[in-house]
Design a protein around this motif. Structure first.
Motif, mmCIF file in Angstrom:
data_model
loop_
_atom_site.group_PDB
_atom_site.id
_atom_site.type_symbol
_atom_site.label_atom_id
_atom_site.label_comp_id
_atom_site.label_asym_id
_atom_site.label_seq_id
_atom_site.Cartn_x
_atom_site.Cartn_y
_atom_site.Cartn_z
ATOM 1 N N MET A 16 0.842 -1.202 0.000
ATOM 2 C CA MET A 16 0.000 0.000 0.000
ATOM 3 C C MET A 16 0.869 1.240 0.000
ATOM 4 O O MET A 16 1.903 1.308 0.676
ATOM 5 C CB MET A 16 -0.903 -0.008 1.237
ATOM 6 N N SER A 17 0.504 2.249 -0.801
ATOM 7 C CA SER A 17 1.219 3.519 -0.801
ATOM 8 C C SER A 17 0.877 4.296 0.459
ATOM 9 O O SER A 17 0.055 3.891 1.261
ATOM 10 C CB SER A 17 0.843 4.327 -2.046
ATOM 11 N N LYS A 18 1.518 5.420 0.626
ATOM 12 C CA LYS A 18 1.276 6.239 1.815
ATOM 13 C C LYS A 18 -0.163 6.771 1.829
ATOM 14 O O LYS A 18 -0.809 6.889 0.794
ATOM 15 C CB LYS A 18 2.275 7.384 1.846
ATOM 16 N N VAL A 19 -0.622 7.114 3.014
ATOM 17 C CA VAL A 19 -2.008 7.541 3.208
ATOM 18 C C VAL A 19 -2.109 9.060 3.074
ATOM 19 O O VAL A 19 -1.415 9.807 3.770
ATOM 20 C CB VAL A 19 -2.529 7.106 4.592
ATOM 21 N N ILE A 20 -2.981 9.505 2.196
ATOM 22 C CA ILE A 20 -3.270 10.934 2.047
ATOM 23 C C ILE A 20 -4.305 11.318 3.098
ATOM 24 O O ILE A 20 -5.386 10.737 3.161
ATOM 25 C CB ILE A 20 -3.820 11.261 0.650
ATOM 26 N N ILE A 21 -3.975 12.308 3.909
ATOM 27 C CA ILE A 21 -4.944 12.869 4.854
ATOM 28 C C ILE A 21 -5.485 14.170 4.276
ATOM 29 O O ILE A 21 -4.729 15.093 3.972
ATOM 30 C CB ILE A 21 -4.314 13.145 6.225
ATOM 31 N N SER A 22 -6.802 14.221 4.094
ATOM 32 C CA SER A 22 -7.479 15.467 3.744
ATOM 33 C C SER A 22 -8.097 16.039 5.015
ATOM 34 O O SER A 22 -8.545 15.287 5.882
ATOM 35 C CB SER A 22 -8.584 15.222 2.712
ATOM 36 N N CYS A 23 -8.118 17.361 5.106
ATOM 37 C CA CYS A 23 -8.753 18.009 6.251
ATOM 38 C C CYS A 23 -9.755 19.039 5.742
ATOM 39 O O CYS A 23 -9.382 19.984 5.035
ATOM 40 C CB CYS A 23 -7.717 18.684 7.152
ATOM 41 N N ALA A 24 -11.037 18.817 6.079
ATOM 42 C CA ALA A 24 -12.115 19.721 5.688
ATOM 43 C C ALA A 24 -12.290 20.757 6.793
ATOM 44 O O ALA A 24 -12.809 20.454 7.866
ATOM 45 C CB ALA A 24 -13.399 18.939 5.452
ATOM 46 N N ILE A 25 -11.881 21.981 6.538
ATOM 47 C CA ILE A 25 -11.607 22.964 7.580
ATOM 48 C C ILE A 25 -12.862 23.545 8.228
ATOM 49 O O ILE A 25 -12.945 23.669 9.450
ATOM 50 C CB ILE A 25 -10.730 24.099 7.019
ATOM 51 N N THR A 26 -13.858 23.931 7.439
ATOM 52 C CA THR A 26 -15.030 24.595 8.033
ATOM 53 C C THR A 26 -16.361 24.162 7.446
ATOM 54 O O THR A 26 -17.358 24.092 8.154
ATOM 55 C CB THR A 26 -14.897 26.126 7.973
ATOM 56 N N GLY A 27 -16.430 23.865 6.158
ATOM 57 C CA GLY A 27 -17.655 23.365 5.552
ATOM 58 C C GLY A 27 -18.808 24.347 5.600
ATOM 59 O O GLY A 27 -18.642 25.553 5.806
ATOM 60 N N SER A 28 -20.015 23.794 5.417
ATOM 61 C CA SER A 28 -21.227 24.615 5.476
ATOM 62 C C SER A 28 -22.320 23.924 6.276
ATOM 63 O O SER A 28 -23.481 24.306 6.200
ATOM 64 C CB SER A 28 -21.737 24.895 4.056
ATOM 65 N N VAL A 29 -21.948 22.903 7.039
ATOM 66 C CA VAL A 29 -22.920 22.125 7.808
ATOM 67 C C VAL A 29 -23.089 22.691 9.207
ATOM 68 O O VAL A 29 -24.193 23.042 9.631
ATOM 69 C CB VAL A 29 -22.499 20.645 7.873
#
Length: 309
Positions: free
Chosen positions: A1-14
């Motif tokens: 498995m390749s390295k894990v990409i972490i995404s961070c959703a900062i504020t959104g609209s929820v």
């Protein structure tokens, strides 16, 4: 498995400002929390804009440009701008920020959905702003629209026109088949990021059995052409991050998706959630991808090929 990409959703609209004092609202807060999340290990920051006066979601490209240059100057994270905006925005409004910024990535809902947040308004609260409760309640009778024509328009204007690639957000099995239609049409080219989303009312529930169904379907439709990521909204955020990573997924966290760090404890920042998921990944023996490694995995156009750097 390749390295894990972490995404961070900062504020959104929820979530609304009343729900957490740590939710970033002003351009300065969004910039600071994005930079800190990147420093904590997020390769991608997923961004919405808020009206700094009262925290309501805004499509204003001018507001985006008040924090995007700060982020680009202070860190090398991949900037991913919403094309979803918020429920009730028109397609033209939802595209304002991304069209001005010409980012490396943008989110793209792969179909319409009954994106329901009205149950959040049922908890007794002292609302900080008059808009919050009516905004949430309105989603009981609202549809987040993204028709095939809408999606095609976004792919042609932002994708082909700006070289932006997409976080293809799939809230249900049918959204994977919608995505397959555009892959077959040549409007989405590999490698593409498939974001499987669980726990949003109106979409697939946050049940472990659903994860396997989504993964098997994506593998059958796309094979090696896709990069798989997943997250669950609310209290299942961290459990699903661990489960997904163990199954070979990349992961997403952030205050857009959950306001908590653990049961009963509000997350003090986006960076705190990123740091926690980094620790959990390390316990699984997995390495975290850098922004440049994420760019290579997704074949993005590059951090300097944007309109805000």
């Amino acid at each position: 498995m390749s390295k894990v990409i972490i995404s961070c959703a900062i504020t959104g609209s929820v979530h609304t400002p009343t729900m957490s004092p740590h939710l970033p609202v002003t351009p300065q807060e969004i910039a600071e929390q994005s930079i800190a999340a990147a420093q904590a290990g997020a390769a991608i920051v997923h961004l919405h804009a808020r009206d700094p006066a009262d925290g309501r979601p805004t499509p204003s490209a001018d507001t985006y440009m008040r924090f995007l240059p700060q982020i680009a100057a202070a860190c090398d994270a991949v900037v991913n701008i919403t094309t979803g905006g918020s429920v009730g925005m028109t397609l033209e409004e939802r595209l304002q920020g991304a069209m001005r910024a010409s980012p490396e990535m943008a989110s793209l809902n792969m179909g319409s959905i009954n994106f329901a947040m009205f149950k959040m308004a049922e908890k007794p609260r002292e609302w900080k702003h008059a808009w919050e409760q009516p905004y949430l309640l309105s989603t009981e009778d609202g549809i987040f629209r993204n028709t095939f024509r809408d999606i095609r328009h976004i792919l042609q204007t932002l994708g082909e026109g700006h070289g932006t690639k997409f976080e293809c957000e799939c809230y249900d099995i049918g959204h994977l088949y919608n995505l397959a239609h555009f892959v077959d049409a040549g409007l989405i080219k590999p490698p593409f990021l498939v974001q499987s989303i669980f726990g949003v009312m109106g979409g697939m529930g946050a049940d472990p059995e659903n994860v396997l169904v989504m993964k098997q379907t994506a593998d059958r439709l796309f094979g090696r052409d896709h990069v798989w990521s997943m997250f669950a909204a609310g209290k299942q955020q961290m459990p699903f991050a661990v489960m997904g990573a163990a199954m070979g997924a990349n992961v997403r966290v952030g205050l857009e998706d959950s306001l908590y760090l653990e049961r009963g404890k509000l997350a003090p920042s986006n960076a705190a959630q990123v740091a926690k998921v980094c620790r959990l990944l390390a316990e699984l023996g997995l390495e975290v991808a850098t922004p440049d490694e994420a760019r290579a995995m997704l074949q993005l156009k590059g951090a300097r090929q944007v309109a805000f750097a």
